[in-house]
Each structure stands twice: as C-alpha cells, then as structure tokens.
Design an enzyme around this catalytic site. Structure first.
Site, mmCIF file in Angstrom:
data_model
loop_
_atom_site.group_PDB
_atom_site.id
_atom_site.type_symbol
_atom_site.label_atom_id
_atom_site.label_comp_id
_atom_site.label_asym_id
_atom_site.label_seq_id
_atom_site.Cartn_x
_atom_site.Cartn_y
_atom_site.Cartn_z
ATOM 1 N N GLU A 1 19.200 -16.241 -16.893
ATOM 2 C CA GLU A 1 19.513 -17.177 -15.804
ATOM 3 C C GLU A 1 19.266 -18.615 -16.249
ATOM 4 O OE1 GLU A 1 17.491 -16.058 -12.214
ATOM 5 O OE2 GLU A 1 19.076 -16.907 -10.980
ATOM 6 N N GLU B 1 22.034 -19.580 -18.473
ATOM 7 C CA GLU B 1 23.239 -19.780 -17.651
ATOM 8 C C GLU B 1 23.205 -21.170 -16.997
ATOM 9 O OE1 GLU B 1 23.679 -16.884 -14.542
ATOM 10 O OE2 GLU B 1 25.572 -17.734 -13.842
ATOM 11 N N CYS C 1 18.390 -12.837 -7.788
ATOM 12 C CA CYS C 1 17.547 -11.660 -8.016
ATOM 13 C C CYS C 1 17.150 -10.936 -6.734
ATOM 14 C CB CYS C 1 16.306 -12.035 -8.811
ATOM 15 S SG CYS C 1 15.565 -13.540 -8.284
ATOM 16 N N SER D 1 24.129 -17.238 -9.613
ATOM 17 C CA SER D 1 24.012 -16.773 -10.998
ATOM 18 C C SER D 1 24.627 -15.385 -11.096
ATOM 19 C CB SER D 1 22.535 -16.707 -11.387
ATOM 20 O OG SER D 1 22.377 -15.906 -12.538
ATOM 21 N N LYS E 1 16.638 -3.159 -1.915
ATOM 22 C CA LYS E 1 16.742 -2.658 -3.296
ATOM 23 C C LYS E 1 17.343 -1.251 -3.326
ATOM 24 C CE LYS E 1 14.943 -5.901 -5.921
ATOM 25 N NZ LYS E 1 15.774 -6.547 -6.941
ATOM 26 N N GLU F 1 20.895 -1.881 -3.226
ATOM 27 C CA GLU F 1 21.350 -2.446 -4.502
ATOM 28 C C GLU F 1 21.526 -1.352 -5.558
ATOM 29 O OE1 GLU F 1 18.440 -4.847 -6.490
ATOM 30 O OE2 GLU F 1 19.943 -5.998 -7.590
ATOM 31 N N GLU G 1 28.988 -0.639 -8.578
ATOM 32 C CA GLU G 1 29.141 -1.280 -9.892
ATOM 33 C C GLU G 1 27.886 -1.157 -10.754
ATOM 34 O OE1 GLU G 1 29.061 -2.734 -6.954
ATOM 35 O OE2 GLU G 1 28.107 -4.715 -6.978
ATOM 36 N N CYS H 1 9.079 -11.924 -2.134
ATOM 37 C CA CYS H 1 8.910 -10.460 -2.230
ATOM 38 C C CYS H 1 7.523 -10.007 -1.769
ATOM 39 C CB CYS H 1 9.123 -10.001 -3.657
ATOM 40 S SG CYS H 1 10.699 -10.520 -4.320
#
Ligand code: FES
Length: 590
Positions: free
Chosen positions: A279, A282, A305, A325, A364, A367, A372, A522
């Site tokens: 990141e 990037e 994230c 990102s 999560k 996710e 994908e 978190c």
C-alpha cells in the site's frame, strides 16, 4: 452546577443533568439495564431500570430520568423491585427460553438479570413469536424470535454507523426489528460490520458461527490446519476469560492455539507488514504519477484493509472506488501466501491446507467468501472465527487461558513489527504506512516522538496530520517541499462525511485517507468481546501501542520475513506476483 439527592438513604452529589442510573452507580448501587448503552441516549424501552422517586406519580426509568435537587430515590424498595421484576417477567413471557441451544448461553444479559432477580419462571402466559432464522449473509445470523425489542441494534445501525438498515417495523405485539420490506439482511444495504451483534444483549443477532467447521478441520487427520490472528485479538481475547480490558495476551494466545491443535500458528501481523509495503509503494506510485509525470491519478488514496468499509464504499459511494488502494486486507494476503509460498516450502498440497483466521470482525466472514478471493487456486481463507468464537473454543477445550505460558508464532509468516500491531487502532494503518513511506522517500525516520503521529491517534471521529517533505532522496526530488496531508476516520457515520467531501472535491489537498468501519478501529470490531464502550476501547488502544513500543522492530520494511518473502517469492512490491496474489478489484453494488 451540582445537584444533591439521596438514593436508598445515601446522600449523593452529582452534576446537573446526570441520570439517576449514573448517580446510583457513582455510589456503588447497581441498577439493572437492558436497552441502555453507554454514550448514547437510551430509548427507555425495556423498563428494567425502574426506580421509585418520592413525589413522582409513576416509577421512573433511571437510564433516562435525570436527578433533581432534593430528590429521594428508592432502588431497593418493594415497589421498585417488583416493578423491575415484572418488566423482566414480561420480556421472558415473549422469549423462547431455549438457553441451552443459544450461542449466548451464560453470556446473555437477559439471562443474567433474570438470574440476579431470582426469577425461575414467569407469571405471565407465554406468547412467543416464531420467526424464521435469517442466515442470508456470511457474517451474521439473525433470530428475531429471541429479540427483546431493546433497539440497541437500531441505535448502532442508524445513529452510530448510519447505515440505516435496522429499524422497528410494524406496531404493538407485532413489532419486529428488521430491514423494512426486505426480509433478509442480504437483500438490504447491510455492510455486515456486526456493530448490531456487538451490542445485542441476547442471541437475536450474532456472528455466523464457524466453530463446528473449525473443530471438524482440526479433527480431520488429513488436513493441515493453519491459523493466524489479527492485530486486535491480542488486546481483547483476555476479556473472554475475565482479564481486564487492555490485557496484552499475545503469548498466551499463541500457546492456546497450539493446544487447540492447530498445525501452524502464524500471525496476520506478518501480512499487515506486507500490506504496508504494497500500500505504501502504491501511494508512492500514485504520487509519482501525479506530481512528477502530471498524470491524472485518483488521489487521495484510501486504505482498503477494512472489509466493512469496502462493503460500504461499494454500496453507498461507488464513485470512491478508484481512490481505494487495490491492496487486499492483511487477512486476504496471508491466506493465499499460506496456500502458495508456505505450501511450497512445507511440501504440502494446498488442497490439504485449511486456513483459519481469527478476526475482531464479522465482515471478515463475508470477505473470506467473496468469489474473487481464490487467487491461490483455492479458497484463500477457509474459515473466520471472531475473538468471541476463539474464546469459546478455548473454554470448550478446558484450557486455563489466564495461566498459560507465552508462546511464539511460527516462522515464515509469523514474524511482525510494531507497525503491524497498530493496525488494530484507528489511525494505526496510516501511522504504519507513514513510518515506511517517509523513510523510503527521505532515507530518514518519521520525525515524530517515538514514531507516533499523535494527532491521528485516539477516539476523535475524524483526525488529520500534515507535514512537509524535505531532504528527499534524489529519485524523489520532485516531492521536495510537498506538504503531506492525511485524514483518518472511524465509524461509518464519519465515513459518510469523508465520502461526501470526496464527492464534493473537498479532499484535493490530501494524499492518503484511512477509514475504519468500527468505532475505535478493529479494537472495537463487531466480533470483539462484549460490551465495548469508550473506556474499553481506550484500554485496548493503550495495550496495542504498548505492544508496538515493546518491539525492537517497529517499521514494516524492517521485518526480516518480509524481506525474505520478497527475495524468495514475490520479487518486489507491486510486482507481477504481488498483483496476482495480494491485490484485488471492487464492484459497485447499487
Ligand atoms: Fe432503562 Fe431499558 S435500561 S428503560
């Protein structure tokens, strides 16, 4: 200005505007509550906190009623006790009372209050409403048969997160909490952050349980079961075993995971360091394209994230997606690396590897199930456990967590730095990225005391920092004198504000924005031990920063295992292999 009153014959002086509940607490008198949540205005719906006030015509809900000068309050009078007991009995008359089959058994506020009051049966006829289970999402299970209509979840969804899915539908006895005409959460704009599950006092909304699947994998001799734990777990897991909020239990957690039977104990922190590399580079690339090459580039770059934030951006602000990102979250970087790099090194067929992650988060679970997320050729993360679920497994295994010796995570994908620890807190990803990006650009350490960017730490909803780049390395001379401005927001109510600014073109002077779905980041995730209030959040945040400061290595690019994986496997940040395994794309959902 202060107010004097007596509660159960004890004099008390408190600031004007204090509720009777808090005045009572200040002198050690505990009044039960169900619908009340710290820090927000109570809906006053459950009537479990009723007290008798001399001169008042009715009993008053102490969570709402404010103190008055000379007030005489009775918490422990027969009238008040009977009224509170009746409120609880009426709730129980509508409740399935199927405690042994409920995930909240022994951890249910209604069960505790009924037990504290000595209620073993309700005097009222039972009128239980049956509702089908909502299993439509990967992250959450809703069982409205257990709902007590306290509306805490509505407050979390409407007022705090401002996602606007959960609301009271219908009226009277037919009232139900739901997403309007949409029967199932999956049909709504729910982002699966789990803040509703974090505040539900009973078992009406919980994480979708993966415990049985993980036990089955551990019991299967043909499976090689690997676990890794998010940065926020180590500052909260101890609460599942009665330890104070903010207890640092990294070593005990590792030992407990080994005793549960995991074949390898890795650390999501390793992938958090990797995320910073990808990141951070990037961001440097976007800045190079924009400043040196005058290309049209989406800036500021937004962090990616947090899966609740991704769901939120895809659903409510699809125009923001080019700014995100392309990095996967640390969990989704660790998974494919275990099934490729680690599998090769260990000589294990990846089809036999089961990757379990322990996360503070219900999103999560969603996710991990995104279609994908199969870049290793297999499902990259097989099962996600919340902190609470891991706590239950440790308890079920009879492990005396509090007295465990410390263990260390396994080599290869278990080493990490302090920069990875602070991913757990709002502002932490940003600080970690700045520690690396600043050093890559200037060759010097981030010039803040103890490497902390103080203005982006803490619980303020939107925070920012600015500093000038000087003394840049020759290859970054085009950034000399540029003022770096960064913005940090947590809680989706604040994310709305930031996204509206982006849409209005008001973020042009910023280079990097961090968004975390849950209040505090978190550490306050929807899968963390209940109840999380600001005091608990502060204690967990302090634990995370002290974990960071206890480290020898505190910058992601110093992690020897990160250097090793680039040298042996990935090549370079943003390289071909990284793009395949560690980066992703987003999909508008409107
Ligand atoms: Fe006061 Fe529910 S806690 S009315």
């Amino acid at each position: 200005m202060t107010v004097n009153l007596t509660i159960d014959n004890q004099p008390v002086t408190v600031p004007k505007g204090t509720t009777i509940l808090n005045a009572a607490r200040s002198i050690g008198i505990k009044i039960p509550t169900l619908c009340h949540m710290e820090g927000v205005v109570s809906p006053g719906s459950c009537r479990v906190c009723l007290v008798e006030v001399e001169g008042a015509r009715t009993l008053l809900p102490s969570c709402i009623a404010q103190v008055g000068e000379g007030m005489i309050v009775h918490v422990n009078s027969k009238t008040a006790r009977t009224a509170r007991r009746t409120s609880v009995e009426l709730i129980l008359a509508n409740h399935p009372l199927d405690c042994n089959n409920c995930s909240r058994n022994n951890n249910c506020e209604l069960q505790t209050i009924a037990s504290d009051m000595g209620i073993t049966a309700s005097r009222f006829p039972r009128l239980v409403q049956e509702h089908p289970l909502d299993l439509s999402t990967s992250g959450l299970t809703r069982d409205m048969s257990k709902c007590i209509l306290c509306r805490r979840c509505v407050t979390a969804c409407q007022n705090i997160q401002q996602v606007g899915v959960l609301a009271a539908q219908k009226r009277g006895f037919a009232t139900i909490i739901g997403g309007g005409a949409k029967a199932n959460l999956a049909e709504t704009t729910c982002v699966q952050c789990g803040q509703c599950a974090a505040v539900c006092p009973v078992g009406a909304i919980t994480e979708k349980d993966a415990i049985a699947d993980v036990w089955a994998a551990l019991d299967d001799p043909k499976k090689h079961v690997v676990v890794h734990t998010a940065p926020a777990i180590r500052a909260a897991l101890g609460e599942c075993f009665g330890m104070p909020a903010g207890s640092r239990v990294t070593g005990k957690m590792v030992t407990a995971l080994r005793r549960l039977g995991f074949d390898k104990v890795f650390d999501t922190n390793f992938a958090a360091d990797l995320t910073i590399m990808e990141e951070g580079f990037e961001l440097i690339k976007r800045l190079t394209d924009a400043v040196r090459d005058k290309k049209a580039v989406a800036l500021p770059q937004f962090t990616s994230c947090c899966p609740g934030w991704i769901n939120f951006a895809e659903t409510f602000y699809p125009k923001s997606l080019p700014y995100l990102s392309s990095c996967k979250s640390p969990m989704q970087m660790e998974g494919p690396l275990i099934k490729t790099w680690y599998a090769q090194k260990a000589g294990i067929d990846p089809k036999d590897i089961v990757v379990v992650s322990v996360m503070p988060c219900t999103a999560k679970k969603h996710e991990a199930n995104r279609p994908e997320m199969v870049d290793s050729g297999f499902k990259d993360t097989d099962y996600v456990l919340t902190t609470r679920e891991l706590g239950k497994m440790v308890t079920a295994a009879g492990i005396d967590f509090v007295n465990l010796p410390d263990g260390r995570a396994d080599e290869l994908a278990g080493e990490s730095t302090g920069a990875a620890d602070i991913f757990a807190n709002s502002g932490g990803v940003m600080e970690a990225a700045l520690r690396t990006a600043y050093e890559v650009i200037t060759g010097r350490e981030l010039p803040f005391p103890s490497l902390h960017v103080a203005s982006i730490q803490g619980l303020d909803g939107i925070k920012e920092a600015a500093f000038k780049l000087d003394g840049c390395k020759p290859e970054f001379s085009f950034l000399e004198g540029v003022t770096v401005k960064v913005l940090v927001a947590h809680g989706l109510g604040n994310a709305h504000k930031v996204c509206k600014k982006l849409e209005a073109g008001d973020l042009a002077e910023y280079q990097f924005v961090e968004i975390m779905t849950c209040p505090g980041g978190c550490i306050g995730g929807g899968g963390q031990p209940r109840m999380t209030d600001d005091n608990v959040r502060r204690a967990r945040i302090a634990a995370i920063y002290s974990e960071d400061e206890s480290r020898t290595l505190r910058k992601s690019h110093e992690n020897p295992e990160i250097k090793r994986i680039y040298a042996e496997f990935l090549g370079e940040p943003l390289g071909h292999k990284s793009h395949h395994l560690l980066h992703t794309t987003y999909t508008p959902r409107q």
